[in-house]
Design a protein around this motif. Structure first.
Motif, PDB file in Angstrom:
ATOM      1  N   LEU A 151     -10.293   1.032  -1.469  1.00 20.79           N
ATOM      2  CA  LEU A 151     -10.208   2.269  -1.858  1.00 20.79           C
ATOM      3  C   LEU A 151     -11.327   3.291  -1.553  1.00 20.79           C
ATOM      4  N   LEU A 167      -8.176   4.014 -11.911  1.00 18.48           N
ATOM      5  CA  LEU A 167      -8.902   3.259 -10.828  1.00 18.48           C
ATOM      6  C   LEU A 167     -10.669   3.156 -11.262  1.00 18.48           C
ATOM      7  N   VAL A 178      -2.259  -0.209  -6.748  1.00 12.71           N
ATOM      8  CA  VAL A 178      -3.208  -0.205  -5.340  1.00 12.71           C
ATOM      9  C   VAL A 178      -3.306  -1.211  -4.652  1.00 12.71           C
ATOM     10  N   GLN A 181       0.022  -1.235  -2.751  1.00 11.76           N
ATOM     11  CA  GLN A 181      -0.145  -0.102  -1.781  1.00 11.76           C
ATOM     12  C   GLN A 181      -1.138  -0.303  -0.583  1.00 11.76           C
ATOM     13  N   LEU A 182      -2.030  -0.874  -1.010  1.00 11.26           N
ATOM     14  CA  LEU A 182      -3.228  -0.925   0.089  1.00 11.26           C
ATOM     15  C   LEU A 182      -3.520  -2.553   0.682  1.00 11.26           C
TER      16      LEU A 182
END
Length: 509
Positions: A151, A167, A178, A181-182
């Motif tokens: 992040l 977040l 996330v 996504q990450l």
């Protein structure tokens, strides 16, 4: 804690020489261990090993639990076949005297990215299994840190309180999104930690086999912009928006007439006590996986700490607040057993701090540079030492001994001359001799003093925001003549290790 008198060297791995622009835990670190053995030193003291952030300070890392990827050896990744040898060329600063962090960080991270791609494409089954095992065993902290680091990257380094609100507050739905996504970037961060811990474990094993124990460093406080605070806001004094209400510092002292406003968030010790100090126990547990002995920075904060209102410009507006005392260490001992700890008890030390240290049986510290200019009652003068001490010529926060000497007034210089028989041209070795001959069980010498370097090689100036933590050795400075001279003095003053046979020196794979 110690079986007999010992001595060692203070040198962080980042200051080791090498072609990579920053010292690492590869070949040169092994050769430094060999140098320690030749010099008959039994301790290697380092600073915190965590990933650094703005200011490059190891005392303000992104995590109290993770390792610093900048210390990873690229050469070892080449030998594993995950990185091409040509990638090692052209490091900013290379073998220079200084770490150019602004140039080295992107250069090295790019090569770690390439190594991750190489691992993904070419790693054998044994290494893949070792990686998966590490991820499973360290999941409790690793997943949180890997997500935090991913992040930070996605938000271009912005502190966590400037991330999207869901977040920043770690709302489950936002976190789950996330994570998907990450996923690849999170896996990259896990890879970096696995490589660091694997390389460090091998280096520590090499040192231990040769009779060298590593003294690690545990700062009492953590950085606000860290995975620790982001993931555990309930154990820190934060407001509803996640901002600190009070921060850490110290009152006016030797280093600063207005005190030092460190800015670290302060712990809610009442909450930690209700939880059995679980976060602290895990912190100690992981650190003792990396080192043999732990030096606790700012030990006095466990007796009482300096609480500064977050809105205050300096530390002068602070106040003393009681710390957890012996209860924390009782909880650590109950879970981990007796653990070897050095208490950094410098600065304004009150009787309650001395009483706590003695109750716990931890050796304290003495710094020779603090001894002079007063009368014979100074606790830092060698004739007042006791065995339960670790004596330093100076610490990472002091000037080098040569640099310090050049700034002294004549009255203080004469006190040193009268007491030690010191001479201007040999002042660093005069201090080394005084530390080694003292009754203190352990003597630690900064490498800059062994090399006789001036103020330009100072590692840190407290209160200075930039320009710290950058000094590096040159390869030719790690020479055998200095090792033999230090070995002679070490033996002369009864600190020589008992070695049945000379261990093998490092041979590059």
């Amino acid at each position: 804690m110690y079986d007999r008198r010992v001595s060692g060297i203070l040198l962080h791995p980042s200051a080791l020489p090498g072609a990579g622009g920053i010292g690492d835990i590869g070949d040169t670190a092994y050769r430094f261990v060999d140098w320690l053995v030749t010099a008959k030193q039994r301790r290697w003291q380092i600073m915190p090993l965590g990933p650094t952030s703005y200011g490059d300070s190891p005392y303000a890392g992104l995590s109290a639990l993770a390792g610093n990827p900048l210390l990873i050896s690229l050469e070892q990744l080449v030998r594993l076949g995950w990185l091409d040898e040509g990638a090692l060329q052209g490091a900013p600063g290379a073998y220079g005297d200084w770490i150019d962090y602004g140039a080295v960080i992107p250069w090295k991270l790019a090569r770690l990215e390439w190594a991750f791609a190489g691992f993904t494409a070419r790693a054998d089954g044994q290494h893949r299994a070792a990686f998966e095992q590490f991820c499973a065993e360290q999941q409790a902290w690793l997943d949180t840190f890997a997500l935090f680091a991913a992040l930070k990257e996605a938000y271009h380094g912005e502190p966590w309180n400037r991330w999207e609100a869901g977040l920043a507050r770690r709302e489950p739905a936002a976190i789950e999104t996330v994570r998907r996504q990450l996923a690849e970037r999170i896996q990259f961060q896990r890879f970096l930690q696995w490589v660091f811990f694997t390389q460090w474990a091998a280096l520590r094993h090499y040192a231990n086999e040769r009779g060298v124990q590593i003294i690690g460093d545990l700062p009492i406080f953590v950085a606000y912009d860290s995975a620790d605070v982001w993931a555990n806001p309930d154990i820190f004094h934060l407001d509803a928006n996640g901002n600190p209400t009070v921060v850490a510092g110290v009152p006016p002292d030797y280093f600063s007439p207005t005190g030092q406003r460190w800015g670290n968030p302060l712990y809610r010790w009442d909450v930690l006590a209700q939880r059995g100090y679980d976060w602290w126990i895990e912190r100690f547990r992981l650190l003792f996986r990396l080192v043999d002995i732990v030096r606790i920075d700012h030990f006095r904060g466990f007796a009482a700490y300096w609480e500064v209102p977050a809105q205050a410009a300096t530390a002068m507006e602070g106040r003393w607040v009681p710390g957890p005392g012996a209860a924390l260490f009782a909880a650590v001992r109950a879970q981990l057993g007796p653990v070897p700890i050095i208490a950094e008890d410098l600065g304004l030390i009150t009787p309650d701090v001395d009483e706590l240290r003695r109750q716990l049986g931890f050796p304290g510290m003495a710094v020779l540079q603090f001894a002079w200019g007063g009368d014979a009652t100074s606790n830092y003068l060698p004739h007042n030492y006791t065995r339960d001490l670790v004596v330093y010529t100076g610490t990472h926060d002091n000037d080098t001994t040569v640099g310090w000497w050049s700034t002294l007034d004549e009255h203080t210089r004469q006190h040193v001359r009268n007491y030690l028989g010191a001479r201007d041209e040999t002042i660093a070795w005069d201090f080394i001799r005084a530390a080694l001959m003292s009754v203190a069980d352990t003597a630690i010498i900064p490498m800059q003093d062994v090399l006789g370097l001036g103020s330009w090689a100072r590692l840190n100036l407290p209160g200075r925001a930039e320009g710290n933590w950058a000094w590096r050795m040159r390869p030719e400075q790690l020479n055998v003549d200095r090792a033999h001279h230090l070995a002679y003095l070490t033996g002369l003053y009864g600190r020589e290790p008992l070695v049945e046979k000379e261990p093998a020196t490092y041979q590059q794979a």
